[in-house]
Design an enzyme around this catalytic site. Sequence first.
Site, PDB file in Angstrom:
ATOM      1  N   ARG A 180      -9.922  -5.470  -9.966  1.00  0.00           N
ATOM      2  CA  ARG A 180     -11.028  -5.074  -9.084  1.00  0.00           C
ATOM      3  C   ARG A 180     -10.758  -3.721  -8.443  1.00  0.00           C
ATOM      4  NH1 ARG A 180     -10.035  -8.041  -3.591  1.00  0.00           N
ATOM      5  NH2 ARG A 180      -7.927  -8.839  -3.845  1.00  0.00           N
TER       6      ARG A 180
ATOM      7  N   ASP B 106      -0.655   0.416  -2.009  1.00  0.00           N
ATOM      8  CA  ASP B 106      -1.210   1.197  -0.906  1.00  0.00           C
ATOM      9  C   ASP B 106      -0.662   2.621  -1.014  1.00  0.00           C
ATOM     10  OD1 ASP B 106      -1.873   2.349   1.599  1.00  0.00           O
ATOM     11  OD2 ASP B 106      -1.887   0.369   2.528  1.00  0.00           O
TER      12      ASP B 106
ATOM     13  N   GLU C 188       5.759  -8.999 -10.261  1.00  0.00           N
ATOM     14  CA  GLU C 188       4.635  -8.150  -9.865  1.00  0.00           C
ATOM     15  C   GLU C 188       4.621  -8.037  -8.350  1.00  0.00           C
ATOM     16  OE1 GLU C 188      -0.203  -7.543 -10.215  1.00  0.00           O
ATOM     17  OE2 GLU C 188       0.857  -8.676 -11.769  1.00  0.00           O
TER      18      GLU C 188
ATOM     19  N   ASP D 169       7.598  -8.983   2.709  1.00  0.00           N
ATOM     20  CA  ASP D 169       8.022  -7.707   2.137  1.00  0.00           C
ATOM     21  C   ASP D 169       8.803  -7.917   0.847  1.00  0.00           C
ATOM     22  OD1 ASP D 169       9.194  -5.131   1.685  1.00  0.00           O
ATOM     23  OD2 ASP D 169       8.862  -4.674   3.793  1.00  0.00           O
TER      24      ASP D 169
ATOM     25  N   LYS E 181      -1.783   9.619   4.319  1.00  0.00           N
ATOM     26  CA  LYS E 181      -1.390  10.590   5.342  1.00  0.00           C
ATOM     27  C   LYS E 181       0.093  10.939   5.188  1.00  0.00           C
ATOM     28  CE  LYS E 181      -4.801   9.050   8.755  1.00  0.00           C
ATOM     29  NZ  LYS E 181      -5.022   8.500  10.122  1.00  0.00           N
TER      30      LYS E 181
ATOM     31  N   GLU F 180       2.909 -10.977  -2.638  1.00  0.00           N
ATOM     32  CA  GLU F 180       1.652 -10.539  -2.022  1.00  0.00           C
ATOM     33  C   GLU F 180       1.618 -10.989  -0.566  1.00  0.00           C
ATOM     34  OE1 GLU F 180      -1.122  -8.816  -0.755  1.00  0.00           O
ATOM     35  OE2 GLU F 180      -1.047  -8.478  -2.933  1.00  0.00           O
TER      36      GLU F 180
END
Length: 231
Positions: free
Chosen positions: A211, A136, A62, A114, A140, A87
Amino acid sequence: MSQSETRSRAFFGRRRGKALRDAQAERLASQLPQLRLDPGSPLPEDGVAGLFDMPVDGTVLEIGFGGGEHLLHRINEAPRTGFIGVEPFVNSMTKFLGGIEPADEKRVRLYDDDAVHILDWLPDACLERIDLLYPDPWPKRKHWKRRFVSPDNLDRFARLLVPGGRFRFASDIDSYVNWTLAMVRAHAAFDWPARHPDAWNEPFAGWPGTRYEAKAFREGRRPAYLEFIRR
């Protein structure tokens, strides 16, 4: 590609949030080193299975597990599976460490930088599934190159997944969902076995919710759940 080159275009943003409480800092200092993978070291002779302290029937990765709600649920759901969680956000990593049962640590390994470092280090055809949930979106246009779903990373996924392995993606950002569909459907290694037009609105089997998903619903966004199969 070197780690310094990868870090210069990392797919994540900030590394820290609020200052950790003493107990959290101690947890991070004591638990994480025991579970952290080192992609600069040689792989075990028996491959990915050798990363764990108990025999496992398969391994799931994950990427960007956030507070760990989903990862902890899957760990509990599959007691014979090995899990690798990535993470880089310190506060999220600390929250996950506070939720994992000591007995489960034998079949869990973590990385706090990373994910590409881990993807390039793991051996071929070693993963049953890769989960990328609410990454994420880099909304933009000038930042789209930092989206984790890319031809290069799909090549990495294809190398690591066993035939029939799954890549699961969830997001509440329409532009990223469309981006991912276009990228994966253009890749020769993956199929999208959607059973009907609304299939992408259905959560994955055993889905516990997260969440981030709850926030999306509160703010009026409908998540999409995409599952692709390695040919």
